[in-house]
Design a protein around this motif. Structure first.
Motif, short mmCIF file in Angstrom:
data_model
loop_
_atom_site.label_atom_id
_atom_site.label_comp_id
_atom_site.label_asym_id
_atom_site.label_seq_id
_atom_site.Cartn_x
_atom_site.Cartn_y
_atom_site.Cartn_z
N ASN A 1 22.09 -67.65 25.80
CA ASN A 1 22.83 -66.77 25.67
C ASN A 1 23.85 -66.83 24.97
O ASN A 1 25.10 -65.94 24.66
CB ASN A 1 23.54 -66.51 27.26
CG ASN A 1 24.30 -67.95 27.64
OD1 ASN A 1 24.39 -68.62 26.99
ND2 ASN A 1 24.33 -67.96 28.85
N ARG A 2 23.58 -67.61 23.82
CA ARG A 2 24.65 -67.67 22.80
C ARG A 2 24.42 -66.34 21.81
O ARG A 2 23.54 -66.09 21.67
CB ARG A 2 24.14 -68.90 21.61
CG ARG A 2 24.57 -70.24 22.33
CD ARG A 2 24.20 -71.53 21.25
NE ARG A 2 22.80 -71.31 21.25
CZ ARG A 2 22.09 -71.87 20.22
NH1 ARG A 2 22.56 -72.65 19.44
NH2 ARG A 2 20.59 -71.79 19.94
N ASN A 3 25.65 -65.86 21.32
CA ASN A 3 25.78 -64.91 20.41
C ASN A 3 24.69 -63.58 20.79
O ASN A 3 24.07 -63.00 19.92
CB ASN A 3 25.00 -65.19 19.03
CG ASN A 3 25.74 -66.46 18.46
OD1 ASN A 3 27.17 -66.67 19.03
ND2 ASN A 3 24.97 -67.62 17.80
N ILE A 4 24.78 -63.19 22.07
CA ILE A 4 24.17 -62.19 22.80
C ILE A 4 24.87 -60.91 21.95
O ILE A 4 26.30 -60.82 22.15
CB ILE A 4 24.18 -62.03 24.13
CG1 ILE A 4 23.34 -63.25 24.81
CG2 ILE A 4 23.85 -60.81 24.72
CD1 ILE A 4 22.08 -62.73 24.79
N ILE A 5 24.22 -59.97 21.56
CA ILE A 5 24.77 -58.78 21.14
C ILE A 5 24.70 -57.50 21.96
O ILE A 5 25.50 -56.73 21.88
CB ILE A 5 24.42 -58.47 19.60
CG1 ILE A 5 22.94 -58.52 19.42
CG2 ILE A 5 24.52 -59.71 18.69
CD1 ILE A 5 22.31 -58.21 17.95
N PHE A 6 23.58 -57.48 22.59
CA PHE A 6 23.17 -56.48 23.46
C PHE A 6 22.52 -57.18 24.74
O PHE A 6 21.48 -57.52 24.59
CB PHE A 6 22.52 -55.29 23.04
CG PHE A 6 22.82 -54.75 22.03
CD1 PHE A 6 24.12 -53.60 22.06
CD2 PHE A 6 22.53 -54.88 20.64
CE1 PHE A 6 24.50 -53.11 21.05
CE2 PHE A 6 23.05 -54.14 19.57
CZ PHE A 6 24.04 -53.14 19.67
N ASN B 1 28.89 -51.15 17.63
CA ASN B 1 29.60 -51.99 16.61
C ASN B 1 29.74 -53.44 17.21
O ASN B 1 30.43 -53.53 18.09
CB ASN B 1 30.77 -51.22 16.26
CG ASN B 1 30.65 -49.97 15.63
OD1 ASN B 1 29.89 -49.91 14.43
ND2 ASN B 1 31.37 -48.99 15.82
N VAL B 2 29.35 -54.31 16.77
CA VAL B 2 29.16 -55.61 17.22
C VAL B 2 29.86 -56.83 16.40
O VAL B 2 29.54 -56.85 15.11
CB VAL B 2 27.98 -56.21 17.67
CG1 VAL B 2 27.65 -57.33 18.23
CG2 VAL B 2 27.29 -54.96 18.72
N ALA B 3 30.57 -57.74 16.85
CA ALA B 3 31.17 -58.93 16.06
C ALA B 3 29.75 -59.84 15.99
O ALA B 3 29.10 -60.04 17.04
CB ALA B 3 32.28 -59.72 17.02
N LEU C 1 17.06 -63.00 14.76
CA LEU C 1 17.11 -62.05 15.95
C LEU C 1 16.11 -62.35 16.99
O LEU C 1 14.88 -62.40 16.54
CB LEU C 1 17.01 -60.65 15.33
CG LEU C 1 17.17 -59.62 16.35
CD1 LEU C 1 18.62 -59.28 17.02
CD2 LEU C 1 16.92 -58.26 15.77
N LYS C 2 16.58 -62.42 18.27
CA LYS C 2 15.51 -62.56 19.19
C LYS C 2 15.79 -61.51 20.32
O LYS C 2 16.91 -61.28 20.44
CB LYS C 2 15.70 -63.88 20.05
CG LYS C 2 14.83 -64.81 19.22
CD LYS C 2 15.09 -66.60 19.82
CE LYS C 2 14.09 -67.35 19.00
NZ LYS C 2 12.79 -67.41 19.61
N PHE C 3 14.62 -61.10 20.96
CA PHE C 3 15.07 -60.27 22.17
C PHE C 3 13.59 -60.20 22.80
O PHE C 3 12.60 -60.76 22.37
CB PHE C 3 15.13 -58.75 21.79
CG PHE C 3 14.32 -58.26 20.78
CD1 PHE C 3 13.49 -57.47 21.06
CD2 PHE C 3 14.37 -58.63 19.56
CE1 PHE C 3 12.19 -56.95 20.25
CE2 PHE C 3 13.50 -58.06 18.63
CZ PHE C 3 12.41 -57.26 19.23
N GLU C 4 13.81 -59.89 24.17
CA GLU C 4 12.75 -59.60 25.08
C GLU C 4 11.86 -58.33 25.06
O GLU C 4 12.92 -57.54 25.04
CB GLU C 4 12.93 -60.12 26.53
CG GLU C 4 12.84 -61.92 26.67
CD GLU C 4 13.81 -62.57 25.94
OE1 GLU C 4 13.51 -63.38 25.17
OE2 GLU C 4 15.02 -62.07 25.84
N ASN D 1 18.41 -58.40 26.01
CA ASN D 1 18.87 -59.72 25.67
C ASN D 1 18.68 -59.85 24.00
O ASN D 1 18.18 -60.86 23.61
CB ASN D 1 18.21 -60.80 26.26
CG ASN D 1 18.24 -61.05 27.76
OD1 ASN D 1 19.36 -60.51 28.26
ND2 ASN D 1 17.41 -61.22 28.53
N PHE D 2 19.24 -58.87 23.23
CA PHE D 2 19.37 -59.03 21.80
C PHE D 2 20.39 -60.14 21.39
O PHE D 2 21.42 -60.08 21.84
CB PHE D 2 19.59 -57.65 20.87
CG PHE D 2 18.51 -56.77 21.49
CD1 PHE D 2 17.34 -56.63 20.30
CD2 PHE D 2 18.47 -55.82 22.34
CE1 PHE D 2 16.63 -55.83 20.48
CE2 PHE D 2 17.37 -54.92 22.42
CZ PHE D 2 16.66 -54.78 21.36
#
Length: 267
Positions: free
Chosen positions: A110-115, A158-160, A174-177, A259-260
């Motif tokens: 869950n590091r650096n989750i953007i969405f 808009n994401v940090a 970039l990872k996601f399910e 989980n982007f």
């Protein structure tokens, strides 16, 4: 080949020859890094059968907690994720002969989750529908016909971003399910970071070959430098992220995403 390997194992058992002389054990990835506790995770690699992973032989550790092995095949190891498995732990595979391999990337990283569609990140398509079912709370599900070149922005905000990822996208992924209840076999998905739908900072996920997870959640990844082809402005506190359907061909879509995240690349 399988009969030959079985004979080899039996012969080795009778001579005391080391497991080191068997084909090497390797692990490549978790099929679904967010497999919920209590469910069966698939770890991909090679020679799990030759190294005799069974419910009574070998171990899979989630941090310090052992999961229950169901079976090992030539390229897959099936293990039940323990109830106490914590997000962010390292997963290790240990054979009966004490050969230890670390699975690349972390369990439920869950590091650096953007969405994640839980902590303020939203989408008009977010849901907790029982089909296909959540893996970690709300997720996005796009279920509709998408015409050629229609624009369907299914995730945006808009994401940090991690400062090091902005500075050096070559070192991140970039990872996601993703879960397809119907095949992704037409149209296109565009992944944009300060992008423009066309050439600037836009990755085209095209359907040269049908992509189909058959109703199961799997982890998908894209090297960040495939998206970021123009340097991002390091002075910006937030960057415009947009993931959209926008391509040629009518798609009867039923796809889910969760989980982007942007994490350091591992070899």
């Amino acid at each position: 080949m399988r009969k030959l390997l079985s004979s080899l194992i039996m012969a080795l058992a009778g001579t005391g020859i080391s497991y080191a002389q068997l084909p090497s054990l390797s692990v490549s990835r978790m099929l679904n890094e967010y497999t919920p506790a209590g469910e069966t995770m698939v770890i991909l690699g090679s020679n799990f059968d030759v190294h005799k992973f069974t419910s009574t032989n070998g171990k899979v550790l989630f941090g310090d907690t052992e999961g229950k092995i169901i079976r090992g095949t030539k390229d897959s190891l099936y293990v039940i994720v323990p109830a106490s498995a914590r997000p962010g732990v390292t997963v290790k595979v240990i054979s009966g002969a004490k050969i230890e391999k670390t699975v690349p990337y972390l369990y439920q990283d869950n590091r650096n989750i953007i969405f994640d569609f839980e902590s303020g990140s939203t989408s008009p398509f977010s849901t907790k529908s029982a089909t296909p079912g959540p893996i970690s709370g709300k997720y996005v599900r796009v279920k509709q016909e998408i015409e050629s070149w229609a624009v369907i922005d299914f995730v945006q905000g808009n994401v940090a971003l991690p400062a090091e990822a902005v500075k050096d996208p070559d070192a991140y992924v970039l990872k996601f399910e993703v879960n397809t209840l119907k095949p992704f076999n037409a149209n296109m998905i565009k992944l944009m970071i300060d992008g423009d739908y066309h050439q600037v900072n836009t990755f085209f996920w095209k359907t040269h070959q049908t992509f189909d997870t058959n109703g199961k959640w799997v982890t998908h990844s894209v090297d960040l430098n495939k998206i970021v082809n123009t340097p991002l402005k390091e002075s910006l506190s937030k960057h415009k992220i947009k993931f959209s359907f926008h391509g040629n061909g009518l798609l009867d879509a039923d796809m889910a995403f969760d989980n982007f995240r942007i994490v350091p690349k591992e070899d």
